[in-house]
Design an enzyme around this catalytic site. Structure first.
Site, PDB file in Angstrom:
ATOM      1  N   GLU A 175       0.664  -1.450  -0.295  1.00 39.34           N
ATOM      2  CA  GLU A 175       0.192   0.033  -0.308  1.00 39.34           C
ATOM      3  C   GLU A 175       0.505   1.850  -0.263  1.00 39.34           C
ATOM      4  O   GLU A 175       0.314   2.434   0.189  1.00 39.34           O
ATOM      5  CB  GLU A 175      -0.861   0.005   1.281  1.00 39.34           C
ATOM      6  CG  GLU A 175      -2.729  -0.860   0.979  1.00 39.34           C
ATOM      7  CD  GLU A 175      -1.741  -2.836   1.643  1.00 39.34           C
ATOM      8  OE1 GLU A 175      -0.540  -2.847   1.769  1.00 39.34           O
ATOM      9  OE2 GLU A 175      -2.321  -3.719   1.091  1.00 39.34           O
ATOM     10  N   CYS A 190       9.329  -2.337   4.937  1.00 37.33           N
ATOM     11  CA  CYS A 190       9.819  -4.062   4.845  1.00 37.33           C
ATOM     12  C   CYS A 190       8.881  -4.741   5.203  1.00 37.33           C
ATOM     13  O   CYS A 190       8.487  -6.134   5.951  1.00 37.33           O
ATOM     14  CB  CYS A 190      10.385  -3.956   6.912  1.00 37.33           C
ATOM     15  SG  CYS A 190      11.673  -5.387   7.509  1.00 37.33           S
ATOM     16  N   VAL A 191      10.067  -5.943   4.187  1.00 32.03           N
ATOM     17  CA  VAL A 191       9.096  -6.863   3.738  1.00 32.03           C
ATOM     18  C   VAL A 191      10.393  -7.611   3.707  1.00 32.03           C
ATOM     19  O   VAL A 191      11.367  -7.854   2.946  1.00 32.03           O
ATOM     20  CB  VAL A 191       8.527  -7.128   2.002  1.00 32.03           C
ATOM     21  CG1 VAL A 191       8.135  -7.733   1.320  1.00 32.03           C
ATOM     22  CG2 VAL A 191       7.756  -5.947   1.698  1.00 32.03           C
ATOM     23  N   ILE A 192       9.536  -8.615   4.274  1.00 29.02           N
ATOM     24  CA  ILE A 192      10.802 -10.133   5.179  1.00 29.02           C
ATOM     25  C   ILE A 192       9.931 -11.391   4.172  1.00 29.02           C
ATOM     26  O   ILE A 192       8.947 -11.751   4.185  1.00 29.02           O
ATOM     27  CB  ILE A 192      10.468 -10.483   6.672  1.00 29.02           C
ATOM     28  CG1 ILE A 192      11.366  -9.486   7.234  1.00 29.02           C
ATOM     29  CG2 ILE A 192      11.868 -11.198   6.527  1.00 29.02           C
ATOM     30  CD1 ILE A 192      10.673  -9.624   8.580  1.00 29.02           C
ATOM     31  N   THR A 207       6.917 -18.158   0.667  1.00 29.58           N
ATOM     32  CA  THR A 207       6.027 -18.563  -0.780  1.00 29.58           C
ATOM     33  C   THR A 207       6.321 -17.639  -1.661  1.00 29.58           C
ATOM     34  O   THR A 207       7.515 -17.091  -1.592  1.00 29.58           O
ATOM     35  CB  THR A 207       4.416 -18.626  -1.393  1.00 29.58           C
ATOM     36  OG1 THR A 207       4.522 -16.880  -0.355  1.00 29.58           O
ATOM     37  CG2 THR A 207       3.887 -19.381   0.251  1.00 29.58           C
ATOM     38  N   HIS A 236       5.293 -15.037  -2.779  1.00 25.91           N
ATOM     39  CA  HIS A 236       4.516 -13.381  -2.942  1.00 25.91           C
ATOM     40  C   HIS A 236       5.215 -12.336  -1.939  1.00 25.91           C
ATOM     41  O   HIS A 236       5.651 -11.305  -2.631  1.00 25.91           O
ATOM     42  CB  HIS A 236       3.498 -13.617  -0.891  1.00 25.91           C
ATOM     43  CG  HIS A 236       2.822 -12.736  -0.880  1.00 25.91           C
ATOM     44  ND1 HIS A 236       2.380 -12.273   0.458  1.00 25.91           N
ATOM     45  CD2 HIS A 236       1.825 -11.729  -1.369  1.00 25.91           C
ATOM     46  CE1 HIS A 236       1.102 -11.006   0.444  1.00 25.91           C
ATOM     47  NE2 HIS A 236       0.923 -11.167  -1.032  1.00 25.91           N
ATOM     48  N   PHE A 272      12.652   5.468  -1.924  1.00 22.27           N
ATOM     49  CA  PHE A 272      12.412   3.974  -2.122  1.00 22.27           C
ATOM     50  C   PHE A 272      12.832   3.790  -0.637  1.00 22.27           C
ATOM     51  O   PHE A 272      13.823   3.073  -1.315  1.00 22.27           O
ATOM     52  CB  PHE A 272      12.895   3.169  -3.181  1.00 22.27           C
ATOM     53  CG  PHE A 272      12.189   1.714  -3.138  1.00 22.27           C
ATOM     54  CD1 PHE A 272      13.397   0.997  -2.512  1.00 22.27           C
ATOM     55  CD2 PHE A 272      10.786   1.327  -3.004  1.00 22.27           C
ATOM     56  CE1 PHE A 272      13.201  -0.614  -2.821  1.00 22.27           C
ATOM     57  CE2 PHE A 272      10.936  -0.650  -3.434  1.00 22.27           C
ATOM     58  CZ  PHE A 272      11.748  -1.408  -2.778  1.00 22.27           C
TER      59      PHE A 272
HETATM   60  N1  LIG Z   1       3.845 -10.318   4.211  1.00 23.36           N
HETATM   61  C1  LIG Z   1       4.761  -8.814   4.435  1.00 23.36           C
HETATM   62  C2  LIG Z   1       3.523  -7.867   3.596  1.00 23.36           C
HETATM   63  N2  LIG Z   1       2.081  -8.386   3.508  1.00 23.36           N
HETATM   64  C3  LIG Z   1       1.701  -7.714   2.676  1.00 23.36           C
HETATM   65  C4  LIG Z   1       1.278  -6.317   1.774  1.00 23.36           C
HETATM   66  O1  LIG Z   1       2.031  -5.379   2.094  1.00 23.36           O
HETATM   67  C5  LIG Z   1      -0.619  -6.013   1.388  1.00 23.36           C
HETATM   68  O2  LIG Z   1      -0.438  -5.276   2.882  1.00 23.36           O
HETATM   69  C6  LIG Z   1      -1.074  -7.230   1.855  1.00 23.36           C
HETATM   70  O3  LIG Z   1      -1.025  -8.302   0.953  1.00 23.36           O
HETATM   71  C7  LIG Z   1      -2.456  -7.081   1.744  1.00 23.36           C
HETATM   72  O4  LIG Z   1      -2.182  -5.656  -0.148  1.00 23.36           O
HETATM   73  N3  LIG Z   1       3.972  -6.875   3.609  1.00 23.36           N
HETATM   74  C8  LIG Z   1       4.738  -5.796   3.860  1.00 23.36           C
HETATM   75  O5  LIG Z   1       5.217  -4.167   4.144  1.00 23.36           O
HETATM   76  N4  LIG Z   1       6.235  -6.670   4.898  1.00 23.36           N
HETATM   77  C9  LIG Z   1       5.655  -8.446   5.175  1.00 23.36           C
HETATM   78  O6  LIG Z   1       6.519  -8.874   5.171  1.00 23.36           O
HETATM   79  C1  LIG Z   2       6.483 -11.696   2.024  1.00 23.28           C
HETATM   80  C2  LIG Z   2       5.194 -11.789   2.439  1.00 23.28           C
HETATM   81  O1  LIG Z   2       3.793 -11.667   2.064  1.00 23.28           O
HETATM   82  C3  LIG Z   2       5.617 -12.934   3.517  1.00 23.28           C
HETATM   83  O2  LIG Z   2       5.848 -12.673   4.801  1.00 23.28           O
HETATM   84  C4  LIG Z   2       4.595 -13.912   3.544  1.00 23.28           C
HETATM   85  O3  LIG Z   2       4.534 -14.882   4.026  1.00 23.28           O
HETATM   86  P1  LIG Z   2       4.460 -16.597   3.868  1.00 23.28           P
HETATM   87  O4  LIG Z   2       4.928 -16.245   2.051  1.00 23.28           O
HETATM   88  O5  LIG Z   2       5.250 -17.238   3.967  1.00 23.28           O
HETATM   89  O6  LIG Z   2       3.133 -16.337   3.018  1.00 23.28           O
END
Ligand SMILES: Nc1c(NC[C@H](O)[C@H](O)[C@H](O)CO)[nH]c(=O)[nH]c1=O
Ligand SMILES: CC(=O)[C@@H](O)COP(=O)(O)O
Length: 162
Positions: free
Chosen positions: A67, A89-91, A95, A97, A122
């Protein structure tokens, strides 16, 4: 150069005086908030240290890093906002995702820069582990929030020279 070979918080304050009257939006993802709040503190303090007024820093939250793009757009379209800093922070999970979010956010934020012709930074960590994230949110590799704030200031300085 990999982050592990430098500090994200190292910068020269040369030519960074132009930010005094500029207005900065900081959009913060709520996911992994221990990390993103540390990024925010780094960005906030770095802006203050470089002459930005407290009243000229506008903080907003979004649910997750995905978002950040729309949150950045809503702030960038405001005439009173000079630059937007996106912090997330995207960890990596189990999967793919992770890949979809990171690609969408990086490309989305790039597009907001170009659409509104103003700096949209960014400041999103994309680590494999929480430890890697914390190392880059005020840990041994510095703070990505510091780097994002300085980047915003530098880009506004560049724009002034055009
Ligand atoms: N897994 C992480 C997420 N996942 C949520 C997405 O960013 C998003 O809010 C959802 O898919 C609904 O649109 N977000 C992060 O910032 N960090 C993560 O590790
Ligand atoms: C980056 C993500 O959305 C992640 O944390 C979701 O975890 P998973 O890939 O194990 O469903």
């Amino acid at each position: 150069m990999a982050t592990s070979l430098k500090s994200l918080s190292d910068y020269s304050s040369k030519n960074l005086q132009g930010a005094k009257d500029k207005v900065f939006a900081i959009v913060v993802s709520e996911w992994n908030d221990t990390v993103t709040e540390a990024l925010y503190e780094g960005a906030y303090e770095t802006l203050l240290q470089n002459g930005v007024k407290k009243e000229n820093i506008v903080k907003r939250y979004v649910p997750g890093s995905y978002e950040l793009t729309l949150g950045a757009q809503w702030m960038a379209e405001r005439d009173d906002i000079d630059a937007v800093i996106c912090l997330g922070c995207v960890i990596q999970g189990e999967t793919r995702h992770f890949d979809f979010i990171c690609d969408a956010v990086a490309n989305g934020i790039t597009n907001v820069n170009l659409k509104y012709n103003k700096p949209v930074i960014f400041g999103v960590l994309t680590p494999d582990t929480m430890k890697q994230a914390l190392d880059r949110a005020g840990g041994k590799h510095g703070n990505k929030g510091d780097e994002a704030a300085i980047t915003a200031v530098k880009m506004l300085g560049l724009k002034e020279t055009l």
